[in-house]
Each structure stands twice: as C-alpha cells, then as structure tokens.
Design an enzyme around this catalytic site. Structure first.
Site, PDB file in Angstrom:
ATOM      1  CB  CYS A   1      -9.249   2.730  -3.150  1.00  0.00           C
ATOM      2  SG  CYS A   1      -9.031   3.211  -1.431  1.00  0.00           S
TER       3      CYS A   1
ATOM      4  CE  LYS B   1      -6.374   0.544  -1.088  1.00  0.00           C
ATOM      5  NZ  LYS B   1      -6.000   0.198   0.300  1.00  0.00           N
ATOM      6  CD1 TRP B   2      -6.882   5.887  -8.654  1.00  0.00           C
ATOM      7  CD2 TRP B   2      -6.309   5.077 -10.639  1.00  0.00           C
ATOM      8  NE1 TRP B   2      -6.869   6.934  -9.518  1.00  0.00           N
ATOM      9  CE2 TRP B   2      -6.527   6.463 -10.763  1.00  0.00           C
ATOM     10  CE3 TRP B   2      -5.946   4.363 -11.785  1.00  0.00           C
ATOM     11  CZ2 TRP B   2      -6.409   7.145 -11.974  1.00  0.00           C
ATOM     12  CZ3 TRP B   2      -5.828   5.045 -12.985  1.00  0.00           C
ATOM     13  CH2 TRP B   2      -6.039   6.420 -13.081  1.00  0.00           C
ATOM     14  CG  ASP B   3      -6.291   5.558  -1.832  1.00  0.00           C
ATOM     15  OD1 ASP B   3      -7.455   5.993  -1.819  1.00  0.00           O
ATOM     16  OD2 ASP B   3      -5.660   5.239  -0.805  1.00  0.00           O
ATOM     17  CG  MET B   4      -9.138  10.525  -5.882  1.00  0.00           C
ATOM     18  SD  MET B   4     -10.461  11.378  -5.002  1.00  0.00           S
ATOM     19  CE  MET B   4     -10.715  12.750  -6.067  1.00  0.00           C
ATOM     20  CG  ASN B   5      -6.378   8.782   0.199  1.00  0.00           C
ATOM     21  OD1 ASN B   5      -7.287   8.163   0.724  1.00  0.00           O
ATOM     22  ND2 ASN B   5      -5.303   8.194  -0.291  1.00  0.00           N
TER      23      ASN B   5
ATOM     24  CG  ASP C   1      -2.277   0.633   0.965  1.00  0.00           C
ATOM     25  OD1 ASP C   1      -2.303   1.876   1.112  1.00  0.00           O
ATOM     26  OD2 ASP C   1      -3.276  -0.021   0.616  1.00  0.00           O
TER      27      ASP C   1
ATOM     28  NE  ARG D   1      -3.818  10.339   4.057  1.00  0.00           N
ATOM     29  CZ  ARG D   1      -3.367   9.185   3.592  1.00  0.00           C
ATOM     30  NH1 ARG D   1      -3.263   8.992   2.300  1.00  0.00           N
ATOM     31  NH2 ARG D   1      -3.061   8.216   4.394  1.00  0.00           N
TER      32      ARG D   1
ATOM     33  CG  ASP E   1     -10.097   4.015   4.490  1.00  0.00           C
ATOM     34  OD1 ASP E   1      -9.717   3.049   3.809  1.00  0.00           O
ATOM     35  OD2 ASP E   1      -9.660   5.172   4.347  1.00  0.00           O
TER      36      ASP E   1
HETATM   37  C1  DGJ Z   1      -6.973   5.324   2.001  1.00  0.00           C
HETATM   38  C2  DGJ Z   1      -7.320   3.909   1.648  1.00  0.00           C
HETATM   39  O1  DGJ Z   1      -8.698   3.714   1.725  1.00  0.00           O
HETATM   40  C3  DGJ Z   1      -6.567   2.986   2.572  1.00  0.00           C
HETATM   41  O2  DGJ Z   1      -6.943   1.660   2.353  1.00  0.00           O
HETATM   42  C4  DGJ Z   1      -5.090   3.189   2.364  1.00  0.00           C
HETATM   43  O3  DGJ Z   1      -4.756   2.791   1.065  1.00  0.00           O
HETATM   44  C5  DGJ Z   1      -4.730   4.638   2.608  1.00  0.00           C
HETATM   45  N1  DGJ Z   1      -5.557   5.527   1.846  1.00  0.00           N
HETATM   46  C6  DGJ Z   1      -3.296   4.884   2.273  1.00  0.00           C
HETATM   47  O4  DGJ Z   1      -2.967   6.196   2.326  1.00  0.00           O
END
Ligand code: DGJ
Length: 754
Positions: free
Chosen positions: A528, A478-482, A368, A445, A550
């Site tokens: 994600c 896993k393509w995330d976007m936070n 991750d 973040r 999460d």
């Molecule tokens: C948010 C994701 O939902 C988590 O599973 C993890 O990948 C974190 N970001 C990592 O920053």
C-alpha cells in the site's frame, strides 16, 4: 511449443520463439547487435537479415569508412549514446576520460534452460526449467574494459520476453553509469496508440491513450516510488486493435522506484521503446570488478486483442511473479478499521468491531494505523513499532489473542520506511533520515523518510517488526508508505555515490520484505502507498495483493479497477466495501453495488459493521457467503473487460472458470436515464456449444431460458431492466449507481433432460 532459442552460426542471428511469438536480432559484422523482428512467429530456419536498411541519406553519420551503414537507421538491440545513433540511448556511461561514448560489441553468448534469479531484485521466475529459456549475450567495450550482459528469457507459455542488463567494470578506474535501461526495443514503424495508466492519489491507473507521433511520448516517476501519477506499465496497440482482436505490445517494469517508459518516434517512422530506471538524478559508480544490475522489464505481445494481452500479464504476475503460501490461495475476507475509526480507538472498540465482523462471516480483522508509539494523529509515533499501552494494555499479542478467541485471524498495519520527528527512533537517530546536510528536508504528512539505503536502518526496523510478529499471532501485514521521497541524500554515501541513493533505498525496501517473507512465510502481505502509490509489478513479488486506492467509492473504483486490470490480476486488487456517504467523494452508492464492485478483488469491509441496520447486516452476510463460495473464481478466473467506464455510462466485466463451466458477469450503470433502450452485452470466454443457466439479483428474462454460449457471446446477454415484465420487482434496484452480478453456470447433461 516449448520456448526455443536458435542461433545461426553463419549469420549470427538469434531467434527466440515459442511458436506463436518471435524475437529476432542479429550480430552485425562489426559486432553490434541489431534488432530484426518482434511479433508474430516466423519460421526459425529462414533468413531475415535483409530487413537491415543500408541506404544513403543526407545528414547521416556513419561509423565505418566507405559505408552508408548508420546506427541511426538500423534497429538497435540496445542503443548507446554518442555515435551515429541520435535517439535516446539505453545506456550512457561517463568514462574515466570524461567521454560518454560507449562501443559495445558481442563477445560471446550462453543459452540456458529456465531463468536465473536477479540478485536483490524482484523478477519473474520458472518452477521448472522447461518453462523458459534464457539467452545471455556478453558485449565488450574494449577501450574501457567494460562488460555488458544483455539477458533475454522467453517463456514457453504466454508471449513474454523478460529482459535485464548488467554492466561490469573490469577496468582499473571507476566509471559512472548514468543511464542503464532494462529494455530497448526498436520497432520498424510508429502506427501505434500509446496506452498509459495514470492519475493521482484517489484516482490511480486511469486509462489515457494517444497516437504516437514523431518525438517522445513518456511516463515516469521521480518520486522515489512508482507512484499514483503513473504506473510502470504501458501498452502499445495498433489503431484497429480492441479488446477482442488485433495486435498489441505490453511493456512492464518489475520495479517500485523511479522509472521511465518512453516511446520515441524518429524521422523515419521507427519507434524506440525504452523502459528502466529514470535516468534523471541517477548515476552508479562502478569501481574495478563492480557491477550494476538493472531491474527486469517485460515485453508481452498479442495478436488477439487487449483482453488476451491482459490475461498473459495476469497469468504471469499471478503465477510466476507473486510467490509463496498465498500465491494460489483464495484470500481471506477482511475487515479493516481505518475508515471506521481512523486514530480514535482502543482495544475494546476494536474487539467490538471485530465481533460484529465475525458475526457476519469476516475471517480476518486488520488493525490499521495508530496502534504504536505516541501516535494519536499523524504527527507522532512513526518509527516506534511498539504497541501503545494506553490503547492496547495487553499489547498486540493480547489483542490478537482476543481476536483469535472470536474465531478470526488478525492482521496489522506498518509503515516501516517512515519516521515522525516526534518519535523515540528519530530522537535516538536524527541522522537516519534522507536529507541534505545544511538544508531543511520536506515533510509529507508530517513524516520523514528513513534512509533505507543504510543496512543499520533496515536492520533496526526489521528487529522491531520481528519483535511484534514473534509475540503476536498475526497472519497478515499491510505495508504502507505515505509520502513521496524528496531530499534523497544519504549521509552514509560519499558525494559521487549520492545519485545511487534512490535505487539503494528501494533495494533496502526489497531486502526488508524478503527477510520478513522468508521468516514468516505464511503471513499474507498487502502492499500500500496511500492507496495505490506503489501498485507495481515489483511489489507483487513480495506482496501478492495491493491496496488499490484510498478512494473506496464504488463508482470511482470502476475506473480504478478497470484501469488496473489491464496488467494486474484480480487476486492482486485490494477492494473493500466502505460506508456511505463515502469518505472521499461523499457519494451514496447502494450496498449491493459497493459489494458487486469489491467482489472483483481481494474483498473486505472498510467500515464498522455495528453502524449498519439489521437488513443491511443481512445483506452483508449474504455478500460474504457469496464471496466465500465464489472467490476462487472471482480472484483466479480468466478476467475479461466488456464495457469500459472510460467510454460511457455502463461498465461491465466478467470472469470465467478454467473449464468454462462457470462465469460471473459484473454489470454497473452509473446514472439512470428515463425510458432507456433495450441493452445487452456480448460475453467472452464461454463454451459456444454449452448451455448455461443465468441467475441474477432481481428478475430477469432468463428464468425459463438456458442460452448456449454462442448466443451469449455472439448476440449477447440481456441487461435491460424491465424485460421480465414483472412490474415493481426490480424497483429497489432502479436508480443511479445500479449494478447486477449475473451468475452463469453450465447446465449438466442430466439437467437438460428435465
Ligand atoms: C493510507 C492507506 O492507504 C490507508 O488505507 C490507511 O492505511 C492510511 N494510510 C493510514 O494512515
């Protein structure tokens, strides 16, 4: 029956039907399109035009002299702003003369086999042209030379109409489309309950219902992604409809950016449904011969209850929206290191976690966040997609080699759309983020949003990702976007095109996804966005599974996964077993319940298995071998909701195989109560004339009994704890957060003779 589209020459009635669902509209004498019916099928050779009401009413505005016809009282196919229809419009355009009134009239139509793809946008598809028929109606606004194409696809299987609209400017002067909805549906009454799937980070897609009333009921997102707060799916059910019977509509937008879905009940108890890009902050400039293509919206209908409606969505999303190598394949059981290590790892830590996972039977190890650039916390590194040599001296390629040597596949986390200011990418290209010149952009973040509306930005990220993917042997991303999108201003666009930025951004995201899946067709993508912040139909076109939330606590997940199941198939729901106390809610849920919830999804572990005791590791091994044996059924079987966590202390659901010979029921009790009454649940989807064996964890009253399907569906499956009378056997399962899986198998005829 195969999908059919009938057009009557005399009355210009368009009737789309597949024998169980009818969608009918008419071209009125003035060329406007008016909706007549959507719902249970009616015969195509009859007239329905008498359903148009032309009735004198006070305060009515009428477009034609000497006529009481008003758009306000007539169901419209695609209501436009500014004439006699006062409801929210499906389309609003600012014309060169400053006016916002449009007048589109039917000019021509075409009918074709199958379903054309949408340019640059995700959409459902056909594998062979008999699966659907598509009607495209071309309307024209003469004054300004604008063409509007309304597209309708009816599928042969499943009661689904897919819609989209396309606007083309043939005029010499530019116009601005300020609202272009994908779907407008005028229903003749308002006796519906509205069901939405809403929440927040960590509690996504909770079911909320309310009765429609005069006025507007709406959900939407202005956050630049579909969001945790609201999901782009709404159900409208009749008050009497439940899971097993009754009428309902489902509306879904195949889109991942700003959206709205709304129902407007007017003074005359009519309901207008709109679904499309959120008009707030949106406008699209169309120069001569330029076009705007809306995303796709789906209309699903049933008269057999909400489980049936969901199953139509599941089949459509699983088989005709998701694509590629992984579409029909059971998904690998993975171990993700995020909750195990967060940012605190190096190559040796990872290999140690992976080795234990391999020993237990895990197939895919996922690294991750934190492997790249200077990322040791969330303040730095995003944008620098190069392995950190201190943590990973042999790079991602070296680590993936070691993981493969263990006998596992490897997957990797990316957050392609984001950048930290403390990164080489930002230092080289400070102008690549979304921000309004002269203003300070919001951080989220500690990160900023790359301007994905710009081709060179997408290109640069693509190049960096390909460099990693070309050298390392990876089979999962896993393509995330936070963070949500603010300061949505692109320095590459002129002032009057700024309101296009949010949509152009999401088109950039789709483009990058498309290029990656074309280049690496065997990589499994999981979308994600801080958990389920972009769990939407649009994403499913590129990534057949999504990290659901999460919040990995199994009891919290009951509501999240149950809510998600109203539209999304189990094969799309990322669900992992994590450590206790749970990192989000500090709850201690027994290991068997954590697994019993996570196995209704694309399962995996979100912990370091080295931290478990020997007896727990034995349980994990059993769980994994159970999941491997049953994942095809769990992920691709017909899913039924049985008891809702939104209604009480017990949740249950089940999957049934296509041939009805196997089923698995998940039963979960949140809190334990003393001296509880006997309990049972009525199952669904079994063969009433077939006898079944039932096995479950612990003892149960079916050890010597092989019930028929009709008993299990009409009387029920006993779920009470104590009925087998063997005191003490079940003790370890008693208590809060208990659960069982019931494995149901058809008895073969020869077994009956024994
Ligand atoms: C948010 C994701 O939902 C988590 O599973 C993890 O990948 C974190 N970001 C990592 O920053």
């Amino acid at each position: 029956m195969e999908a059919q589209i009938f057009v009557s020459d005399d009355s210009k009635v368009f009737h789309l039907t597949n024998g169980s669902f009818s969608y009918i509209f008419q071209c009125l004498p003035d060329g406007h399109l008016s909706h007549l019916w959507s719902g249970k099928a009616v015969r195509p050779d009859a007239q329905y035009t008498h359903f148009h009401e032309i009735y004198p009413r006070p305060m009515t505005s009428c477009p034609n002299e000497n006529s009481w016809y008003s758009q306000e009282h007539t169901a419209q196919e695609y209501g436009t702003f500014g004439s006699s229809d006062f409801r929210s419009p499906a389309l609003e355009i600012r014309h060169p003369d400053g006016s916002t009134l449009s007048d589109f009239r039917l000019k021509s139509w075409t009918i074709q086999e199958g379903k054309p793809a949408l340019k640059r946008l995700p959409a459902t598809y056909c594998e062979d042209s008999t699966e659907a028929k598509t009607l495209e109606c071309t309307l024209w606004d003469e004054k300004n030379n604008l063409e509007l194409v309304l597209s309708y696809t009816i599928f042969s299987r499943g009661n689904v109409i897919a819609r989209n609209s396309r606007l083309i400017n043939h005029g010499q002067q530019p116009v601005y489309a300020t609202d272009v909805q994908s779907l407008c549906l005028d229903l003749p009454d308002n006796d519906y309950e509205w069901m939405q799937f809403s929440g927040a980070w960590g509690r996504e897609r909770h079911l909320k219902n309310r009765k429609l009333e005069q006025g507007i009921t709406a959900i939407g997102s202005r956050r630049g992604h579909s969001s945790h707060n609201h999901n782009p799916v709404v159900l409208l059910k009749r008050p009497y409809t439940d899971e097993t019977q009754g009428e309902a509509f489902g509306i879904a937008l195949v889109y991942s950016g700003n959206f709205q879905i709304q129902a407007e009940c007017d003074t005359y108890d009519q309901t207008r449904i709109l679904a499309g890009i959120h008009p707030d902050g949106f406008s699209w400039k169309l120069e001569f011969e330029e076009e705007f293509q809306s995303p796709e919206a789906l209309l699903v209908w049933t008269d057999q209850g909400l489980n049936d409606l969901s199953q139509t969505f599941h089949a459509l999303f699983q088989k005709r929206l998701a694509r590629g190598y992984w579409r029909d394949r059971p998904r690998p059981i993975l171990n993700n290191n995020w909750e195990a290590t967060m940012f605190d790892f190096d190559e040796e830590t990872l290999v140690k976690i992976a080795s234990k996972a391999k020993e237990c039977g895990v197939e895919l190890f996922v690294l991750d966040d934190g492997w790249f650039g200077d990322r040791r916390n969330d303040k730095a590194g995003l944008g620098d997609w190069v392995a950190n040599p201190t943590l990973l001296p042999h790079g991602i390629a070296g680590l993936s080699k070691r993981i493969h040597e263990l006998g596992m596949e490897m997957g990797l986390w990316f957050e392609p759309e984001m950048v930290n200011k403390d990164s080489n990418l930002y230092r080289q290209h400070p102008d690549w983020i979304l921000e309004v010149p002269g203003r300070t952009p919001c951080q989220g973040r500690n990160q900023f949003v790359l301007d994905f509306s710009r081709q060179e930005v997408v290109e640069a990220i693509y190049t960096m990702m390909c460099a990693i993917l070309d050298e390392a042997d990876l089979s999962y991303i896993k393509w995330d976007m936070n963070r949500s999108i603010t300061d949505c201003y692109s320095s590459a666009l002129p002032a009057d095109r700024q309101p296009e930025t949010a949509h152009r951004y999401i088109l950039g995201v789709y483009q990058l996804y498309e290029r990656l899946i074309q280049r690496y067709p065997k990589i499994l993508f999981e979308s994600c966005a801080s958990g389920g912040g972009r769990f939407d139909p649009g994403m499913l076109y590129y990534a057949p599974q999504a990290w659901c939330s999460d919040d990995s606590d199994a009891i919290e997940r009951l509501k999240i996964q149950y809510g998600t199941s109203y539209a999304y198939p189990i094969s799309s729901i990322g669900a992992h077993i994590s450590e206790i106390p749970n990192q989000q809610v500090y709850r201690n849920v027994p290991l068997h319940t954590r697994a019993n919830v996570a196995c209704f999804g694309t399962s995996g572990y979100e912990l370091d298995l080295n931290s478990l005791a020997e007896d727990e590791l034995e349980q994990v091994k059993e769980q994994i071998s159970f999941m491997k044996k049953n994942r095809e059924l769990l992920q691709f079987g017909k899913f039924y909701r049985l008891q809702s966590p939104f209604d009480g202390n017990v949740t249950s659901w089940m999957v049934v195989s296509k041939d009805q010979k196997e089923a698995i029921v998940g039963w979960y009790r949140t809190l334990s109560h003393a001296n509880q009454p006997a309990s049972k649940i009525r199952l669904q989807g079994l063969d009433p004339n077939c006898r079944y064996t039932i096995t479950t964890q612990g003892c149960h009253p079916y050890q010597n009994h092989r019930p028929y399907g009709d008993e299990l569906m009409n009387i029920g499956l006993i779920t009470s704890d104590g009925l087998c009378g063997q005191v003490g056997v079940m003790d370890k399962y008693y208590g809060d957060f208990d659960s069982r899986l019931f494995l149901i198998k058809a008895v073969e005829p020869e077994e009956l003779l024994v």
